[in-house]
Motif scaffolding. Structure first.
Motif, PDB file in Angstrom:
ATOM      1  N   ASP A   1       1.739  13.985   4.852  1.00  0.00           N
ATOM      2  CA  ASP A   1       3.118  13.758   4.705  1.00  0.00           C
ATOM      3  C   ASP A   1       3.720  13.303   5.751  1.00  0.00           C
ATOM      4  O   ASP A   1       4.676  12.898   5.632  1.00  0.00           O
ATOM      5  CB  ASP A   1       3.152  14.785   4.172  1.00  0.00           C
TER       6      ASP A   1
ATOM      7  N   LEU B   1      -1.977   3.231  -2.319  1.00  0.00           N
ATOM      8  CA  LEU B   1      -3.061   3.519  -2.296  1.00  0.00           C
ATOM      9  C   LEU B   1      -2.495   5.228  -2.299  1.00  0.00           C
ATOM     10  O   LEU B   1      -1.636   5.852  -2.713  1.00  0.00           O
ATOM     11  CB  LEU B   1      -2.680   3.400  -0.599  1.00  0.00           C
ATOM     12  N   PHE B   2      -4.059   5.917  -2.980  1.00  0.00           N
ATOM     13  CA  PHE B   2      -3.709   7.106  -3.552  1.00  0.00           C
ATOM     14  C   PHE B   2      -3.540   8.325  -2.588  1.00  0.00           C
ATOM     15  O   PHE B   2      -3.040   7.858  -1.494  1.00  0.00           O
ATOM     16  CB  PHE B   2      -4.779   7.285  -4.188  1.00  0.00           C
ATOM     17  N   ARG B   3      -2.456   8.476  -3.170  1.00  0.00           N
ATOM     18  CA  ARG B   3      -1.623   9.830  -2.534  1.00  0.00           C
ATOM     19  C   ARG B   3      -1.833  11.279  -3.184  1.00  0.00           C
ATOM     20  O   ARG B   3      -1.472  11.416  -3.757  1.00  0.00           O
ATOM     21  CB  ARG B   3      -0.400   9.803  -2.378  1.00  0.00           C
ATOM     22  N   ARG B   4      -1.594  11.949  -2.383  1.00  0.00           N
ATOM     23  CA  ARG B   4      -1.790  13.639  -2.806  1.00  0.00           C
ATOM     24  C   ARG B   4      -0.934  14.117  -3.684  1.00  0.00           C
ATOM     25  O   ARG B   4       0.321  13.988  -2.847  1.00  0.00           O
ATOM     26  CB  ARG B   4      -2.835  14.535  -1.528  1.00  0.00           C
TER      27      ARG B   4
ATOM     28  N   TYR C   1       0.991  -0.991  -0.143  1.00  0.00           N
ATOM     29  CA  TYR C   1      -0.048   0.077   0.074  1.00  0.00           C
ATOM     30  C   TYR C   1       0.542   1.472   0.040  1.00  0.00           C
ATOM     31  O   TYR C   1      -0.025   2.413  -0.087  1.00  0.00           O
ATOM     32  CB  TYR C   1      -0.741   0.077   1.367  1.00  0.00           C
TER      33      TYR C   1
ATOM     34  N   ASP D   1      -7.502   8.988   2.607  1.00  0.00           N
ATOM     35  CA  ASP D   1      -8.039   9.702   1.214  1.00  0.00           C
ATOM     36  C   ASP D   1      -6.791   9.772   0.316  1.00  0.00           C
ATOM     37  O   ASP D   1      -7.055  10.411  -0.655  1.00  0.00           O
ATOM     38  CB  ASP D   1      -8.500  11.147   1.675  1.00  0.00           C
ATOM     39  N   GLY D   2      -5.032   9.858   1.722  1.00  0.00           N
ATOM     40  CA  GLY D   2      -4.185  10.470   0.497  1.00  0.00           C
ATOM     41  C   GLY D   2      -4.057  11.773   0.862  1.00  0.00           C
ATOM     42  O   GLY D   2      -2.891  11.672   0.414  1.00  0.00           O
TER      43      GLY D   2
END
Length: 362
Positions: free
Chosen positions: A236, A8-11, A4, A232-233
């Motif tokens: 940091d 996993l989506f990351r902004r 992940y 939600d991404g």
């Protein structure tokens, strides 16, 4: 088990260097805490920084209320601490300038309480000349009065607006080496405010629920707030703010990241069943032993290890786990990806599991 950390989506954000690590972009999500020793007391502060590093802390923030405290920054750097150091500055911009000269890795300010624009410009220029990032920190108690009046209080929109206005104060001096933090003790408000900010800028974000409470209640609030944003991404770097020993904040932060497969320092995710009437082995003792010995597991990618209480349903229910054991009547069944390997004794189950993992070269 999927990795992940990459899937996993990351902004998408800017990537900012802080000491020997990076925040944002494709860099791992870092975990941080704050010392609670008097910063002027170098020996006590050093001891706490070292304790934080031992449990996996990436970034350590410390209050810098005086020029005597600035001296500790020099000494910590001379002592060779590994974690990135952050100076927490309020009101006196001279302390920010001196901290930068002392070699601090990041400065945390609320531009709104630094004072007139000339002072903010001086801090921005100094940090720009030394390539030191600035973290803009906003919480319910630091929102500008005009913004409070506009929104009728410290709403999520007010918090987000305040943070974005503060970034503009730095941007007008061509300073963009920025990390944004929007916090609240209200979990819903914190989540909503961060989502608004995330949509309106590309700066890396420090996330956390402030004034969350004790280890018990605060960890739950932190897990809900931080976890929702990470899913939600968004996020940091993070801090689980607790009324507890600072090292506990790091442990809880790592646990939150691990639950989403995002902790590059802990590649082993342990899952276990809640037990039922079919369970005939001591699950609590087995899981506790495995958690205690997790450092003996050597893997090069994230894996999931399952400890199940029932050999009838366990391997199937934990089919997505890379490796696991399932309890029988006075024994455990060792399995890999849902496929049975062999039976092992209760006393030797954890040993056999660890050995099998290490020999499988994950």
């Amino acid at each position: 088990m999927e990795n992940y950390q990459y899937n996993l989506f990351r902004r998408k954000t800017d990537k900012i260097k802080v000491g020997n690590l990076y925040i944002g972009g494709d860099s791992p999500i870092s975990v941080q805490s704050m010392t609670n020793t008097p910063t002027e007391d170098f020996e006590a502060t050093l001891a706490q920084v070292m304790a934080l590093e031992k449990v996996g802390c990436d970034i350590v923030r410390m209050a810098v209320p005086s020029f005597e405290a600035v001296k500790t920054i020099y000494k910590l750097k001379e002592a060779g601490v590994k974690s990135a150091l952050v100076a927490d500055i309020h009101f006196d911009y001279h302390l920010a300038l001196e901290s930068a000269e002392a070699g601090i890795d990041k400065i945390r300010i609320n531009p709104g309480n630094i004072g007139e624009n000339a002072k903010i410009k001086a801090v921005a220029n100094k940090c720009a000349s030394l390539d030191i990032p600035i973290r803009i920190g906003v919480n319910s108690g630091s929102v500008d009065k005009k913004i409070l009046a506009k929104y009728g209080g410290a709403t999520a929109e007010a918090l987000a607006d305040s943070a974005l206005e503060n970034t503009k104060l730095l941007e007008q001096y061509d300073f963009n080496n920025i990390i944004v933090a929007v916090k609240s003790s209200d979990v819903r408000k914190m989540i909503q405010a961060n989502r608004i900010v995330a949509e309106k800028c590309s700066y890396p974000m420090h996330i956390g629920v402030t004034e969350a409470g004790s280890d018990k209640s605060g960890s739950i609030k932190g897990a809900v707030g931080i976890g929702a944003l990470l899913a939600d991404g968004i996020g940091d770097t993070l801090r689980v703010s607790l009324t507890a020993d600072p090292t506990t904040e790091i442990v809880r932060g790592r646990e939150i990241l691990s639950s989403l497969g995002l902790d590059v320092k802990n590649l082993v995710n342990i899952v276990s069943c809640p037990t039922c009437g079919r369970t005939k082995v001591d699950m609590m003792a087995t899981v506790a032993e495995l958690e205690k010995r997790i450092g003996e597991i050597n893997v090069s990618r994230p894996i999931t290890v399952a400890v199940m209480g029932c050999a009838v349903n366990g391997p199937g229910e934990a089919r997505e786990a890379d490796m696991g054991i399932a309890g029988g009547d006075g024994e455990f069944l060792l399995f890999k990806k849902g496929e049975k390997i062999r039976k092992v004794s209760v006393e030797n189950a954890v040993n056999e599991l660890i050995n099998e993992i290490n020999s499988s070269q994950f």
